[in-house]
Design an enzyme around this catalytic site. Structure first.
Site, PDB file in Angstrom:
ATOM      1  N   ARG A  43       0.945  -1.087  -0.022  1.00  0.00           N
ATOM      2  CA  ARG A  43       0.025  -0.232  -0.133  1.00  0.00           C
ATOM      3  C   ARG A  43       0.892   1.401  -0.122  1.00  0.00           C
ATOM      4  NH1 ARG A  43      -2.491  -3.469  -1.026  1.00  0.00           N
ATOM      5  NH2 ARG A  43      -4.418  -4.331  -0.160  1.00  0.00           N
ATOM      6  N   SER A 102     -10.996  -0.286   3.345  1.00  0.00           N
ATOM      7  CA  SER A 102     -10.611  -0.487   4.603  1.00  0.00           C
ATOM      8  C   SER A 102      -9.899   0.866   5.074  1.00  0.00           C
ATOM      9  CB  SER A 102      -9.052  -1.402   4.314  1.00  0.00           C
ATOM     10  OG  SER A 102      -9.483  -2.564   3.574  1.00  0.00           O
ATOM     11  N   GLU A 136      -5.427   3.922   6.178  1.00  0.00           N
ATOM     12  CA  GLU A 136      -5.226   3.775   4.884  1.00  0.00           C
ATOM     13  C   GLU A 136      -5.961   4.938   4.134  1.00  0.00           C
ATOM     14  OE1 GLU A 136      -5.423  -0.464   3.139  1.00  0.00           O
ATOM     15  OE2 GLU A 136      -6.498   0.557   1.646  1.00  0.00           O
TER      16      GLU A 136
END
Ligand SMILES: Cc1cc2nc3c(=O)[nH]c(=O)nc-3n(C[C@H](O)[C@H](O)[C@H](O)COP(=O)(O)OP(=O)(O)OC[C@H]3O[C@@H](n4cnc5c(N)ncnc54)[C@H](O)[C@@H]3O)c2cc1C
Length: 330
Positions: free
Chosen positions: A154, A222, A318
């Protein structure tokens, strides 16, 4: 002031001073000349406007898909304003295989390299050959090779030294013709000798079952990243919590599912005002209809502090949280 509810998937009712959609670099340049403070947006599926934003929101609408084929690979050149899932579908329909595991991830193509989107054992970095951007200081076009993008979990250079310094205008993909399906992860492992269409269908089926549709129930996927911890800490935690799942990152680090930690603390289904921790996937926070930014921040802070207290693990968001003057932290 202009409402931003329909421009980000959490659908908070925050506003901005103005909003400009650009379809090419000239329009982007003109918009930037007129904006003293701006925020660059794709489809807003990783962005939460937690307060009114005192500036201009610039929406990337640069379109276009072209392809070239060699003996060993198909190369796709894709405008940053194309929709990611439409690209996955286009590739499948044209016989360009490999990206099916990433079906139904919301958002634009231009944002996909930024957090190196991933799902079901695959990351988009596996297919990115290069990324084209406009440097906001010089307005020159810059092309970054796969290596220069410094992809990680990520993560990429666009979240670090190039954060806020470039606008991604095009992403170039390479799909090798010797397709090998990746079925090691989750429900895909149960498929019997699947082809690309089977994987695409199964990923869509599972995602639709597990994740709330942002069009129906506002969310940003998320909310937290899965934390990566040292092997020593993981072993200590495993003694106390024998069921703690984890995936090996390398010989020294393990990735722990944040959803498991949050679930253990009893947050599943909990609400704070109009924000709810999703009952079937506690990593997702949802907007029950009239949530405000402060409720989202409070719920996220409660989760972070409880996880830290119980597991000595620091969760990181995130999602991008945008306040009055731009990016903010929890
Ligand atoms: C229901 C749901 C499920 C999700 N599932 C997943 C998943 O499985 N895996 C996963 O990795 N992610 C997932 N996400 C997160 C999201 O889909 C990705 O982060 C996606 O790449 C965001 O794209 P976007 O265009 O909406 O980005 P935005 O939210 O519009 O922007 C995200 C960031 O990128 C910047 N940005 C956007 N476009 C550009 C550009 N052209 N140039 C430079 N900077 C830019 C923005 O300024 C912002 O900082 C999910 C989200 C939702 C709502």
């Amino acid at each position: 002031m202009l409402g931003l509810s329909s421009y980000h998937s959490f659908h908070l009712s925050s506003c901005c001073e103005s909003l400009i959609a650009f379809e090419n670099v000239e329009q982007l340049r003109a918009a930037l000349n007129n904006a003293s403070r701006y925020y660059l947006l794709g489809e807003g599926s990783n962005t939460l406007f937690v307060e009114d934003f005192a500036g201009t929101v610039l929406v990337n609408k640069i379109k276009g898909i072209s392809s070239t084929t060699t003996e060993t690979a198909v190369h796709l050149q894709v405008g940053a304003g194309e929709n990611w899932h439409k690209l996955v579908t286009y590739a499948l329909e044209n016989g360009y295989h490999g990206m099916e595991n990433l079906a139904l991830i919301p958002g634009s193509v231009g944002a996909c390299p930024i957090q190196n989107i991933g799902a079901y054992g695959i990351e988009v970095a596996d297919f990115i050959e290069s990324v084209e951007c406009i440097n906001l200081a010089t307005f020159e076009t810059q092309q970054l090779t796969h290596e220069q993008c410094q992809f990680g979990y990520r993560d990429s250079i666009f979240k670090h030294s190039l954060a806020g310094k470039v606008v991604i205008t095009q992403v170039n993909f390479k799909l090798p013709t010797n397709y090998t399906p990746v079925t090691t992860y989750g429900e895909l492992a149960a498929l019997n000798n699947p082809g690309p269409q089977d994987i695409y269908d199964e990923v869509i089926r599972v995602r639709q079952k597990k994740l709330p549709d942002p069009a129906v129930l506002g969310n940003a996927g998320s909310f937290f990243k899965n934390p990566i911890i040292g092997l020593g800490q993981y072993e200590q935690l495993l003694n106390i919590h024998p069921g703690l799942p984890a995936y090996k990152v390398d010989d020294h680090r393990m990735k722990v599912p944040a959803a498991w930690l949050i679930d253990k603390l009893g947050f599943k289904g909990k609400t704070l005002g109009e924000v709810r921790c999703h009952p079937t996937q506690p990593l997702v926070l949802t907007n029950l209809g009239n949530a405000c930014g402060e409720e989202v921040l409070q719920m996220a802070r409660q989760i972070i502090s409880s996880v830290k207290q119980r597991f000595a693990i620091e969760l990181e968001p995130e999602v991008r949280l945008i306040a009055k003057h731009g990016l903010t932290t929890l």
